[in-house]
Design an enzyme around this catalytic site. Structure first.
Site, mmCIF file in Angstrom:
data_model
loop_
_atom_site.group_PDB
_atom_site.id
_atom_site.type_symbol
_atom_site.label_atom_id
_atom_site.label_comp_id
_atom_site.label_asym_id
_atom_site.label_seq_id
_atom_site.Cartn_x
_atom_site.Cartn_y
_atom_site.Cartn_z
ATOM 1 N N LYS A 55 49.573 40.919 57.789
ATOM 2 C CA LYS A 55 49.476 42.331 57.389
ATOM 3 C C LYS A 55 50.428 42.604 56.232
ATOM 4 O O LYS A 55 51.593 42.221 56.270
ATOM 5 C CB LYS A 55 49.796 43.242 58.577
ATOM 6 C CG LYS A 55 49.600 44.716 58.272
ATOM 7 C CD LYS A 55 49.526 45.546 59.528
ATOM 8 C CE LYS A 55 49.382 47.024 59.204
ATOM 9 N NZ LYS A 55 48.132 47.334 58.505
ATOM 10 N N HIS A 98 52.136 43.807 64.487
ATOM 11 C CA HIS A 98 50.861 43.307 63.949
ATOM 12 C C HIS A 98 50.996 41.825 63.599
ATOM 13 O O HIS A 98 52.102 41.307 63.466
ATOM 14 C CB HIS A 98 50.453 44.078 62.689
ATOM 15 C CG HIS A 98 49.855 45.422 62.970
ATOM 16 N ND1 HIS A 98 50.626 46.545 63.130
ATOM 17 C CD2 HIS A 98 48.557 45.815 63.143
ATOM 18 C CE1 HIS A 98 49.843 47.584 63.385
ATOM 19 N NE2 HIS A 98 48.585 47.175 63.401
HETATM 20 N N1 LIG Z 1 41.835 51.867 60.175
HETATM 21 C C1 LIG Z 1 41.724 50.839 61.022
HETATM 22 O O1 LIG Z 1 41.309 50.989 62.186
HETATM 23 C C2 LIG Z 1 42.076 49.464 60.508
HETATM 24 C C3 LIG Z 1 41.974 48.338 61.331
HETATM 25 C C4 LIG Z 1 42.250 47.081 60.797
HETATM 26 C C5 LIG Z 1 42.622 46.977 59.454
HETATM 27 N N2 LIG Z 1 42.736 48.105 58.687
HETATM 28 C C6 LIG Z 1 43.055 48.050 57.248
HETATM 29 O O2 LIG Z 1 41.867 47.615 56.567
HETATM 30 C C7 LIG Z 1 42.236 46.875 55.398
HETATM 31 C C8 LIG Z 1 41.586 45.487 55.456
HETATM 32 O O3 LIG Z 1 42.075 44.803 56.598
HETATM 33 P P1 LIG Z 1 41.635 43.295 56.940
HETATM 34 O O4 LIG Z 1 42.517 42.867 58.048
HETATM 35 O O5 LIG Z 1 40.154 43.233 57.128
HETATM 36 O O6 LIG Z 1 42.054 42.579 55.578
HETATM 37 P P2 LIG Z 1 41.532 41.159 54.988
HETATM 38 O O7 LIG Z 1 41.128 40.225 56.059
HETATM 39 O O8 LIG Z 1 42.598 40.735 54.022
HETATM 40 O O9 LIG Z 1 40.213 41.534 54.165
HETATM 41 C C9 LIG Z 1 40.239 42.270 52.960
HETATM 42 C C10 LIG Z 1 38.842 42.287 52.406
HETATM 43 O O10 LIG Z 1 38.822 43.108 51.242
HETATM 44 C C11 LIG Z 1 38.255 42.356 50.168
HETATM 45 N N3 LIG Z 1 38.820 42.846 48.910
HETATM 46 C C12 LIG Z 1 40.069 42.675 48.427
HETATM 47 N N4 LIG Z 1 40.184 43.303 47.237
HETATM 48 C C13 LIG Z 1 38.973 43.879 46.985
HETATM 49 C C14 LIG Z 1 38.440 44.640 45.914
HETATM 50 N N5 LIG Z 1 39.187 44.968 44.838
HETATM 51 N N6 LIG Z 1 37.149 45.062 45.998
HETATM 52 C C15 LIG Z 1 36.377 44.745 47.071
HETATM 53 N N7 LIG Z 1 36.814 44.009 48.124
HETATM 54 C C16 LIG Z 1 38.108 43.593 48.061
HETATM 55 C C17 LIG Z 1 38.569 40.907 50.476
HETATM 56 O O11 LIG Z 1 37.692 40.024 49.788
HETATM 57 P P3 LIG Z 1 38.034 38.445 49.558
HETATM 58 O O12 LIG Z 1 39.142 38.086 50.488
HETATM 59 O O13 LIG Z 1 36.759 37.725 49.868
HETATM 60 O O14 LIG Z 1 38.455 38.319 48.159
HETATM 61 C C18 LIG Z 1 38.302 40.926 51.974
HETATM 62 O O15 LIG Z 1 36.903 40.929 52.204
HETATM 63 C C19 LIG Z 1 43.781 46.859 55.389
HETATM 64 O O16 LIG Z 1 44.254 47.947 54.603
HETATM 65 C C20 LIG Z 1 44.143 47.073 56.850
HETATM 66 O O17 LIG Z 1 45.433 47.619 57.036
HETATM 67 C C21 LIG Z 1 42.477 49.330 59.184
#
Ligand SMILES: NC(=O)c1ccc[n+]([C@@H]2O[C@H](COP(=O)([O-])OP(=O)(O)OC[C@H]3O[C@@H](n4cnc5c(N)ncnc54)[C@H](OP(=O)(O)O)[C@@H]3O)[C@@H](O)[C@H]2O)c1
Length: 271
Positions: A157, A153
């Site tokens: 991550k 990844h």
């Molecule tokens: N299942 C799947 O298919 C899949 C695919 C991709 C990713 N994921 C998972 O999805 C999650 C997010 O991935 P990402 O790549 O999008 O991460 P990211 O770019 O770091 O985004 C995280 C988001 O969550 C927000 N956030 C953080 N703490 C929060 C809280 N307490 N309440 C509400 N919002 C909050 C952040 O807001 P701010 O940054 O604006 O503060 C940002 O909008 C991870 O766990 C990742 O492993 C899963």
């Protein structure tokens, strides 16, 4: 015309959140009603669809949320906890892709499924759902072959191994009548000794802009099987999550997976 599904996104400013927003703009099935970010986020209070739009603003506040049919969460463990509490209180279905959650939140999600519909997937891609089925079959058919799972990844991550790698390992372990608690190996360093038969090993690569790659290696004597999936575009996860949201909004309380969604589709296709 049927009414649009009222959807809230948790983690709306993140990589997955932005991919979801891009799709929702074009998808008439949904009405976006709430877009949540972390407290202290630089996006808090700014317009979701740009300054020219009078519509929705990002917020960290669930208490001000209007009614919704389904919440789609891609945030982090803390964000998921808050969204889950809101969903339970207001009887809203929850689709979550957040990975790296601990046993406490796992238990909360299981408990919540008695009151609301919860769909969880470590990976929303259809290709990974099929890879999981293939691995289950291969692991059971080749029970004595060594099994290793390698994932890669992007460098930002935070959790490792990926939720998808663990889900693949779990599926293979179950197919062999064991568990990752018993046979999973996550660290090899120094002199870990010879590989123990039955172990399921994990290896992790981090760097660059890799969206997500998973390979299950089944290693025999003089031959091996490699089952691989490579995601090249993050929108596959967002597309899968929206399909899941559209499906889940009409379901009764329970714990669901992507497989349940696929089975409904297969059943419909067979009619
Ligand atoms: N299942 C799947 O298919 C899949 C695919 C991709 C990713 N994921 C998972 O999805 C999650 C997010 O991935 P990402 O790549 O999008 O991460 P990211 O770019 O770091 O985004 C995280 C988001 O969550 C927000 N956030 C953080 N703490 C929060 C809280 N307490 N309440 C509400 N919002 C909050 C952040 O807001 P701010 O940054 O604006 O503060 C940002 O909008 C991870 O766990 C990742 O492993 C899963």
């Amino acid at each position: 015309m049927t009414q649009a599904i009222r959807l809230a996104i948790n983690g709306a400013s993140g990589r997955m959140g932005r991919a979801l927003l891009a799709l929702i703009r074009e998808d008439r099935r949904f009405e976006l009603v709430h877009a949540v970010v972390s407290a202290g986020s630089e996006h808090d209070g700014t317009p979701v669809f740009g300054e020219l739009s009078t519509s929705l603003r990002y917020t960290h506040d669930w208490s001000a949320a209007p009614g919704a049919d389904v919440v789609v969460d891609f945030s982090g463990p803390d964000g998921l906890s808050a969204a889950l509490a809101h969903c339970i209180e207001h009887r809203i279905a929850l689709v979550t892709g957040t990975t790296g959650i601990d046993a406490t939140i796992e238990a909360q999600l299981d408990d919540a499924a008695r009151r609301i519909a919860v769909l969880r997937a470590a990976n929303f891609s259809l290709g990974v759902a099929v890879l999981t089925r293939l691995l289950r079959e291969a692991a059971a058919a080749l029970p004595d072959w060594d099994l290793e799972i390698v994932e890669a990844h992007h460098g930002r991550k935070e959790d490792a191994p990926s939720g998808t790698a663990l889900a693949l390992g779990h599926a293979a372990a179950t197919a062999r009548g064991t568990t990752l608690e018993k046979d999973g190996v996550y660290v090899r360093e120094g002199r870990p000794g010879a590989r123990r038969s039955g172990n399921i090993g994990f290896a992790v690569v981090r760097g660059g802009d890799v969206v997500g790659e998973h390979t299950a290696l089944l290693l025999g004597h003089g031959e091996r099987v490699e089952l691989s999936h490579r995601a090249t575009d993050r929108s596959i996860f967002a597309r899968g999550a929206l399909e899941a949201a559209a499906w889940l909004a009409g379901q009764k309380p329970g714990s669901y997976s992507i497989d349940d969604l696929l089975q409904t589709r297969h059943a419909k296709a067979a009619l």
